[in-house]
Motif scaffolding. Structure first.
Motif, short mmCIF file in Angstrom:
data_model
loop_
_atom_site.label_atom_id
_atom_site.label_comp_id
_atom_site.label_asym_id
_atom_site.label_seq_id
_atom_site.Cartn_x
_atom_site.Cartn_y
_atom_site.Cartn_z
N ILE A 8 0.83 -1.20 0.00
CA ILE A 8 0.00 0.00 0.00
C ILE A 8 0.87 1.25 0.00
O ILE A 8 0.58 2.23 -0.70
CB ILE A 8 -0.98 -0.01 1.21
CG1 ILE A 8 -1.99 -1.13 1.06
CG2 ILE A 8 -1.66 1.33 1.38
CD1 ILE A 8 -2.88 -1.01 -0.18
N GLN A 9 1.96 1.23 0.74
CA GLN A 9 2.87 2.38 0.78
C GLN A 9 3.50 2.62 -0.60
O GLN A 9 3.54 3.76 -1.08
CB GLN A 9 3.95 2.15 1.82
CG GLN A 9 4.83 3.36 2.05
CD GLN A 9 5.83 3.11 3.16
OE1 GLN A 9 6.39 2.02 3.28
NE2 GLN A 9 6.05 4.12 3.97
N VAL A 10 3.95 1.57 -1.25
CA VAL A 10 4.53 1.70 -2.59
C VAL A 10 3.47 2.14 -3.59
O VAL A 10 3.70 3.02 -4.43
CB VAL A 10 5.20 0.37 -3.03
CG1 VAL A 10 5.58 0.40 -4.50
CG2 VAL A 10 6.41 0.08 -2.16
N LEU A 11 2.29 1.55 -3.49
CA LEU A 11 1.19 1.92 -4.38
C LEU A 11 0.85 3.40 -4.23
O LEU A 11 0.64 4.11 -5.23
CB LEU A 11 -0.04 1.06 -4.08
CG LEU A 11 -1.25 1.26 -4.98
CD1 LEU A 11 -0.93 0.87 -6.41
CD2 LEU A 11 -2.41 0.43 -4.45
N GLY A 12 0.81 3.91 -3.02
CA GLY A 12 0.54 5.33 -2.78
C GLY A 12 1.59 6.23 -3.40
O GLY A 12 1.27 7.26 -3.98
N ARG A 13 2.84 5.83 -3.30
CA ARG A 13 3.93 6.63 -3.89
C ARG A 13 3.85 6.63 -5.42
O ARG A 13 4.00 7.67 -6.06
CB ARG A 13 5.27 6.12 -3.41
CG ARG A 13 5.52 6.45 -1.96
CD ARG A 13 6.84 5.93 -1.48
NE ARG A 13 7.02 6.30 -0.06
CZ ARG A 13 7.89 5.75 0.73
NH1 ARG A 13 8.70 4.80 0.27
NH2 ARG A 13 8.00 6.13 1.98
#
Length: 88
Positions: A8-13
């Motif tokens: 989710i963190q990578v997807l948000g970035r």
């Protein structure tokens, strides 16, 4: 950190970068507008308003959503500038 949280963190970035690129892509339209080849002003105006609302939402929610805020902030400025330069 759990695998799902990392995803989710990578997807948000990635989504943030793509959104910024989407609004930076107004630059060719702005350049055309300034050269007298005017584009339609409605879409960038609506995009700017949409981005403003997303920024307000992301900033004022209990746990600020920085990816959403940062993804939409350039859209306010580029959308308004594309709109303003398309007026003739």
């Amino acid at each position: 950190m759990k695998e799902e949280d990392k995803f989710i963190q990578v997807l948000g970035r990635v989504a943030t970068v793509l959104s910024v690129l989407m609004y930076v892509s107004y630059i060719p339209q702005i350049m055309s507008n300034l050269q007298g080849d005017y584009g339609n002003p409605i879409q960038p105006l609506v995009a700017a308003i949409n981005c403003l609302f997303w920024c307000i939402y992301a900033y004022f929610k209990k746990n600020r959503d920085w990816p959403v805020f940062l993804a939409n902030l350039p859209g306010i400025f580029f959308g308004i500038f594309a709109f303003a330069t398309a007026l003739h």
